[in-house]
Design a protein around this motif. Sequence first.
Motif, short mmCIF file in Angstrom:
data_model
loop_
_atom_site.label_atom_id
_atom_site.label_comp_id
_atom_site.label_asym_id
_atom_site.label_seq_id
_atom_site.Cartn_x
_atom_site.Cartn_y
_atom_site.Cartn_z
N ASN A 44 0.82 -1.22 0.00
CA ASN A 44 0.00 0.00 0.00
C ASN A 44 0.85 1.26 0.00
O ASN A 44 0.46 2.28 -0.56
CB ASN A 44 -0.93 0.02 1.21
N LYS A 45 2.00 1.19 0.65
CA LYS A 45 2.88 2.37 0.71
C LYS A 45 3.84 2.44 -0.47
O LYS A 45 4.63 3.39 -0.56
CB LYS A 45 3.69 2.34 2.02
N GLY A 46 3.84 1.41 -1.32
CA GLY A 46 4.75 1.40 -2.46
C GLY A 46 6.21 1.23 -2.07
O GLY A 46 7.10 1.74 -2.75
N ASP A 55 8.00 5.07 9.33
CA ASP A 55 7.59 4.58 10.65
C ASP A 55 8.38 3.36 11.11
O ASP A 55 8.04 2.75 12.13
CB ASP A 55 6.09 4.22 10.63
N TYR A 56 9.38 2.96 10.34
CA TYR A 56 10.15 1.77 10.69
C TYR A 56 10.92 1.94 11.97
O TYR A 56 11.57 2.97 12.11
CB TYR A 56 11.13 1.42 9.56
N PRO A 57 10.91 0.99 12.87
CA PRO A 57 10.02 -0.17 12.86
C PRO A 57 8.71 0.16 13.57
O PRO A 57 8.74 0.57 14.73
CB PRO A 57 10.81 -1.20 13.67
N CYS A 58 7.60 -0.02 12.90
CA CYS A 58 6.30 0.23 13.55
C CYS A 58 6.12 -0.80 14.67
O CYS A 58 6.83 -1.81 14.72
CB CYS A 58 5.17 0.13 12.53
N SER A 59 5.17 -0.56 15.56
CA SER A 59 5.06 -1.43 16.75
C SER A 59 4.71 -2.87 16.36
O SER A 59 5.21 -3.82 16.97
CB SER A 59 4.05 -0.86 17.74
#
Length: 127
Positions: A44-46, A55-59
């Motif tokens: 979705n984010k390409g 946002d890496y690393p997201c939770s």
Amino acid sequence: MKPSPYGPCGLFCGACGADDCDGCLSERIDEYVRQCRFRVCTRNKGLDFCCHCEDYPCSDLAAFMGDKWPHHWTMEPNLEFIRSQGVAQWLEAQRREWLCPKCGAEIVWYQKQCPCGQELDAFEVPE
Ligand code: SF4
Ligand code: SF4
Ligand SMILES: [Zn+2]
């Protein structure tokens, strides 16, 4: 080796022993892979990889990378490698890493022994 050797989460599918899947980004995947939140989110984010995400690393990803599965512990170092040295070098290093030290056959994460007889330093399946 699987036709699609990695996932955008940084897992090296080339060392995954599942016979019913050709790798995360291939056509032949199961329902779990099809619906995987990291696969869907990067798409979705390409993004090619989570390490290129702001946002890496997201939770969610951080929790997954540190859960009880030893092969998930490879993701963070893999993503750091990809971020610093690029995917081509990473794939080359992974292909070399996941070979039997004695005969050079391809090996997978939880494999204890190569058909040639060599004992392998495999991950332990968690309880
Ligand atoms: S965890 Fe998700 S993104 Fe990573 S290889 Fe598996 S299906 Fe693909
Ligand atoms: S790190 Fe970014 S791209 Fe990867 S799952 Fe998390 S939010 Fe999505
Ligand atoms: Zn061997």
